[in-house]
Design a protein around this motif. Structure first.
Motif, PDB file in Angstrom:
ATOM      1  N   ALA A  93      88.645  45.398 -38.306  1.00  0.00           N
ATOM      2  CA  ALA A  93      87.963  44.474 -37.397  1.00  0.00           C
ATOM      3  C   ALA A  93      86.507  44.280 -37.798  1.00  0.00           C
ATOM      4  O   ALA A  93      85.979  43.155 -37.745  1.00  0.00           O
ATOM      5  N   ALA A  94      85.855  45.360 -38.220  1.00  0.00           N
ATOM      6  CA  ALA A  94      84.455  45.269 -38.626  1.00  0.00           C
ATOM      7  C   ALA A  94      84.289  44.391 -39.860  1.00  0.00           C
ATOM      8  O   ALA A  94      83.334  43.611 -39.962  1.00  0.00           O
ATOM      9  N   VAL A  95      85.220  44.527 -40.806  1.00  0.00           N
ATOM     10  CA  VAL A  95      85.185  43.694 -42.016  1.00  0.00           C
ATOM     11  C   VAL A  95      85.318  42.223 -41.645  1.00  0.00           C
ATOM     12  O   VAL A  95      84.567  41.361 -42.128  1.00  0.00           O
ATOM     13  N   ILE A  96      86.265  41.921 -40.774  1.00  0.00           N
ATOM     14  CA  ILE A  96      86.505  40.535 -40.358  1.00  0.00           C
ATOM     15  C   ILE A  96      85.321  40.003 -39.554  1.00  0.00           C
ATOM     16  O   ILE A  96      84.899  38.846 -39.717  1.00  0.00           O
ATOM     17  N   ASP A  97      84.743  40.844 -38.707  1.00  0.00           N
ATOM     18  CA  ASP A  97      83.639  40.421 -37.842  1.00  0.00           C
ATOM     19  C   ASP A  97      82.406  39.990 -38.631  1.00  0.00           C
ATOM     20  O   ASP A  97      81.636  39.132 -38.158  1.00  0.00           O
ATOM     21  N   VAL A  98      82.189  40.587 -39.817  1.00  0.00           N
ATOM     22  CA  VAL A  98      81.020  40.199 -40.612  1.00  0.00           C
ATOM     23  C   VAL A  98      81.342  39.040 -41.560  1.00  0.00           C
ATOM     24  O   VAL A  98      80.533  38.681 -42.417  1.00  0.00           O
ATOM     25  N   GLY A  99      82.540  38.458 -41.415  1.00  0.00           N
ATOM     26  CA  GLY A  99      82.877  37.270 -42.179  1.00  0.00           C
ATOM     27  C   GLY A  99      83.521  37.514 -43.522  1.00  0.00           C
ATOM     28  O   GLY A  99      83.631  36.579 -44.330  1.00  0.00           O
ATOM     29  N   LEU A 100      83.987  38.746 -43.777  1.00  0.00           N
ATOM     30  CA  LEU A 100      84.647  39.048 -45.046  1.00  0.00           C
ATOM     31  C   LEU A 100      86.162  38.953 -44.889  1.00  0.00           C
ATOM     32  O   LEU A 100      86.700  39.021 -43.780  1.00  0.00           O
ATOM     33  N   ILE A 101      86.852  38.808 -46.009  1.00  0.00           N
ATOM     34  CA  ILE A 101      88.312  38.784 -46.013  1.00  0.00           C
ATOM     35  C   ILE A 101      88.831  40.216 -46.090  1.00  0.00           C
ATOM     36  O   ILE A 101      88.422  40.990 -46.965  1.00  0.00           O
ATOM     37  N   TRP A 102      89.706  40.558 -45.184  1.00  0.00           N
ATOM     38  CA  TRP A 102      90.324  41.882 -45.136  1.00  0.00           C
ATOM     39  C   TRP A 102      91.651  41.824 -45.870  1.00  0.00           C
ATOM     40  O   TRP A 102      92.525  41.029 -45.520  1.00  0.00           O
ATOM     41  N   VAL A 103      91.805  42.634 -46.902  1.00  0.00           N
ATOM     42  CA  VAL A 103      93.050  42.656 -47.664  1.00  0.00           C
ATOM     43  C   VAL A 103      93.984  43.663 -46.997  1.00  0.00           C
ATOM     44  O   VAL A 103      94.024  44.843 -47.340  1.00  0.00           O
ATOM     45  N   GLY A 104      94.719  43.162 -46.019  1.00  0.00           N
ATOM     46  CA  GLY A 104      95.614  44.022 -45.265  1.00  0.00           C
ATOM     47  C   GLY A 104      96.096  43.305 -44.031  1.00  0.00           C
ATOM     48  O   GLY A 104      95.740  42.142 -43.779  1.00  0.00           O
ATOM     49  N   PRO A 105      96.905  43.966 -43.222  1.00  0.00           N
ATOM     50  CA  PRO A 105      97.401  43.363 -41.980  1.00  0.00           C
ATOM     51  C   PRO A 105      96.290  43.259 -40.951  1.00  0.00           C
ATOM     52  O   PRO A 105      95.191  43.803 -41.123  1.00  0.00           O
ATOM     53  N   SER A 106      96.587  42.593 -39.857  1.00  0.00           N
ATOM     54  CA  SER A 106      95.579  42.397 -38.816  1.00  0.00           C
ATOM     55  C   SER A 106      95.224  43.718 -38.143  1.00  0.00           C
ATOM     56  O   SER A 106      96.022  44.674 -38.142  1.00  0.00           O
ATOM     57  N   PRO A 107      94.026  43.804 -37.572  1.00  0.00           N
ATOM     58  CA  PRO A 107      93.679  45.005 -36.798  1.00  0.00           C
ATOM     59  C   PRO A 107      94.689  45.293 -35.694  1.00  0.00           C
ATOM     60  O   PRO A 107      94.967  46.459 -35.389  1.00  0.00           O
ATOM     61  N   GLU A 108      95.255  44.233 -35.111  1.00  0.00           N
ATOM     62  CA  GLU A 108      96.240  44.412 -34.041  1.00  0.00           C
ATOM     63  C   GLU A 108      97.509  45.086 -34.560  1.00  0.00           C
ATOM     64  O   GLU A 108      98.086  45.960 -33.896  1.00  0.00           O
ATOM     65  N   ALA A 109      97.965  44.691 -35.748  1.00  0.00           N
ATOM     66  CA  ALA A 109      99.152  45.315 -36.334  1.00  0.00           C
ATOM     67  C   ALA A 109      98.887  46.769 -36.681  1.00  0.00           C
ATOM     68  O   ALA A 109      99.738  47.646 -36.467  1.00  0.00           O
ATOM     69  N   ILE A 110      97.703  47.039 -37.229  1.00  0.00           N
ATOM     70  CA  ILE A 110      97.337  48.421 -37.567  1.00  0.00           C
ATOM     71  C   ILE A 110      97.320  49.280 -36.308  1.00  0.00           C
ATOM     72  O   ILE A 110      97.849  50.396 -36.281  1.00  0.00           O
ATOM     73  N   SER A 111      96.707  48.759 -35.251  1.00  0.00           N
ATOM     74  CA  SER A 111      96.613  49.503 -33.997  1.00  0.00           C
ATOM     75  C   SER A 111      97.990  49.745 -33.391  1.00  0.00           C
ATOM     76  O   SER A 111      98.288  50.851 -32.906  1.00  0.00           O
ATOM     77  N   ALA A 112      98.848  48.735 -33.426  1.00  0.00           N
ATOM     78  CA  ALA A 112     100.189  48.859 -32.836  1.00  0.00           C
ATOM     79  C   ALA A 112     101.004  49.935 -33.517  1.00  0.00           C
ATOM     80  O   ALA A 112     101.796  50.642 -32.880  1.00  0.00           O
ATOM     81  N   MET A 113     100.842  50.088 -34.832  1.00  0.00           N
ATOM     82  CA  MET A 113     101.619  51.071 -35.581  1.00  0.00           C
ATOM     83  C   MET A 113     100.915  52.418 -35.706  1.00  0.00           C
ATOM     84  O   MET A 113     101.495  53.387 -36.177  1.00  0.00           O
ATOM     85  N   GLY A 114      99.657  52.489 -35.263  1.00  0.00           N
ATOM     86  CA  GLY A 114      98.892  53.720 -35.425  1.00  0.00           C
ATOM     87  C   GLY A 114      99.258  54.810 -34.441  1.00  0.00           C
ATOM     88  O   GLY A 114      98.970  55.984 -34.688  1.00  0.00           O
TER      89      GLY A 114
END
Length: 442
Positions: A93-114
């Motif tokens: 989420a922090a990477v996305i919030d500063v305007g960068l591209i995150w190479v991975g699934p969404s923060p929501e998907a990560i949280s759901a599976m965490g």
């Protein structure tokens, strides 16, 4: 496609990601701690930034320092590799919030599976098989006993927020359940920040099988075969192979279909792995967890499918299409070469005084070190991976055994002798083995 990539990791995986990125014309930015300043992933990168002291909290786990490095170097995207921050939703989420591209699934998907309890319940709702167990987490022995009464002993006690084989124990009766619940809950609270524990039925003879998935930009989820990961010590993998010798064509079709449903359940994007326990006695498989990142053992899938999974990750992150190969070919095996004693598997870091890699057709080495480098005590003990690919399993075993015998490392301890022993073990050669094979060898 973005033109620059910061790789928020170290060692062999940072080096491996950097190699693919540079081949795609992407400028690579390495980060490192003080002790890692001379490692290959740093030297080979186009740009490198020192994050700070050698302990992980000051370097590879320091989100602010990594984002500052990205800003300083003009990075357009961040790849987390595996381990460290790769499955931290707040980092994504922090990477996305500063305007960068995150190479991975969404923060929501990560949280759901965490969270193992939430993940288990979500999978059950989407038709992915789960082991009998509690649908709610517990924190104290009384609640654990109530859950075990419903499931039946023996049970597995697992840290709900854990992963990677950490925070797990078997309870055979009420007394051991109380002890293990207290221990695992305390361990989970310290290591993962949550005291929650999951209670599931324990199966004494299981194999560990996982499926590689790719979530494409259009929402399609594809499954690129399964990997057998049953050679383990302390629930940590040592050897992987694909395809699994355990599965029939029908079972393979079922586990791949279940994995696609798992990815669809969280609108998955990028590379991920759905892990299962396979009960040897019944032939049933049960959801274990989803790793929302690239796996250490991804090269064996690359070998049999002829795909570069890192390239696929980068293209998916950029919204580009990815060509998916139709069928796997041959058999592949990966050996994890760790800086550890080959008998007791205790860490053995140190300075490498000799390093000679095996070579030849069908042999690939992913290494994070070279002669003269120090394997430090601060991080995982993985030094390199030996990956072999051959037309069939018997030939792959022979090729892997020769590669392990030819690999020379002096200085730190290594588990090369274990791999030579395992590959000549009749149980492993037969393909009829389970997660207890290492214990039986010792």
């Amino acid at each position: 496609m973005f033109d620059s990539l910061l790789i928020a990791n170290r060692g062999e995986i940072a080096r491996r990601i950097g190699s693919t990125a540079r081949a795609m014309g992407i400028r690579t930015i390495a980060v490192h701690s003080d002790i890692d300043a001379r490692l290959p992933h740093v030297v080979e990168a186009d740009t490198a930034v020192n994050l700070g002291a050698s302990d992980p909290a000051s370097s590879y786990l320091n989100i602010d320092a990594i984002l500052a490095a990205a800003a300083e170097t003009g990075a357009k995207a961040i790849h987390p590799g595996y381990g460290f921050l790769s499955e931290k939703a707040d980092f994504a989420a922090a990477v996305i919030d500063v305007g960068l591209i995150w190479v991975g699934p969404s923060p929501e998907a990560i949280s759901a599976m965490g969270d193992k309890v939430n993940a288990r319940n979500l999978m059950a709702r989407h038709g992915v098989p789960v082991a009998p167990g509690a649908s709610d987490p517990v924190q104290d022995p009384d609640a654990a006993q109530a859950a075990a009464d419903a499931v039946g002993f023996p049970v597995m006690v697992k840290a709900a927020a854990g992963g990677g084989g950490m925070g797990m124990a078997v309870a055979e009766d009420a007394a051991s359940l109380a002890e293990q619940t207290t221990r695992i809950s305390g361990f989970a609270s310290r290591l993962f920040g949550s005291p929650d524990v999951l209670i599931e039925r324990f199966y004494p003879r299981v194999r560990h099988i996982e499926v590689q998935i790719l979530g494409l930009p259009d929402g399609t989820v594809v499954a690129l075969g399964e990997r057998e990961c049953s050679v383990q010590r302390r629930h940590q993998k040592l050897v992987e192979e694909t395809p699994s010798p355990a599965l029939s064509p029908q079972q393979r079709a079922e586990i791949l279909a279940a994995s696609r449903r798992a990815g669809e359940a969280v609108d998955y994007r990028g590379a991920g792995t759905v892990e299962y326990l396979y009960d040897v006695d019944s032939g049933q498989f049960f959801f274990l967890e989803m790793n929302t990142r690239l796996q250490v053992e991804h090269p064996i899938t690359e070998a049999v499918f002829g795909i570069d999974l890192v390239e696929a990750q980068l293209r998916i992150a950029a919204g580009e299409t990815v060509e998916i190969p139709a069928e796997p070919k041959g058999h592949a095996i990966e050996l994890r070469i760790n800086a550890e004693d080959p008998k007791r598997f205790l860490p053995g870091p140190g300075v490498i005084t000799g390093w000679r890699e095996p070579a030849g057709e069908g042999v690939r080495i992913d290494a994070g070190y070279r002669d003269g480098d120090e394997v430090p005590r601060f991080y995982d003990s993985l030094m390199a991976k030996v990956v072999v690919h051959a037309p069939d399993r018997a030939q792959a075993i022979r090729l892997a055994a020769q590669a392990a015998a030819d690999f020379e490392i002096t200085g730190p301890k290594s588990n090369l002798a274990f791999h030579v022993e395992l590959l000549g073990n009749p149980e492993f050669e037969s393909g009829d083995y389970d997660t207890g094979i290492v214990g039986r060898m010792r």
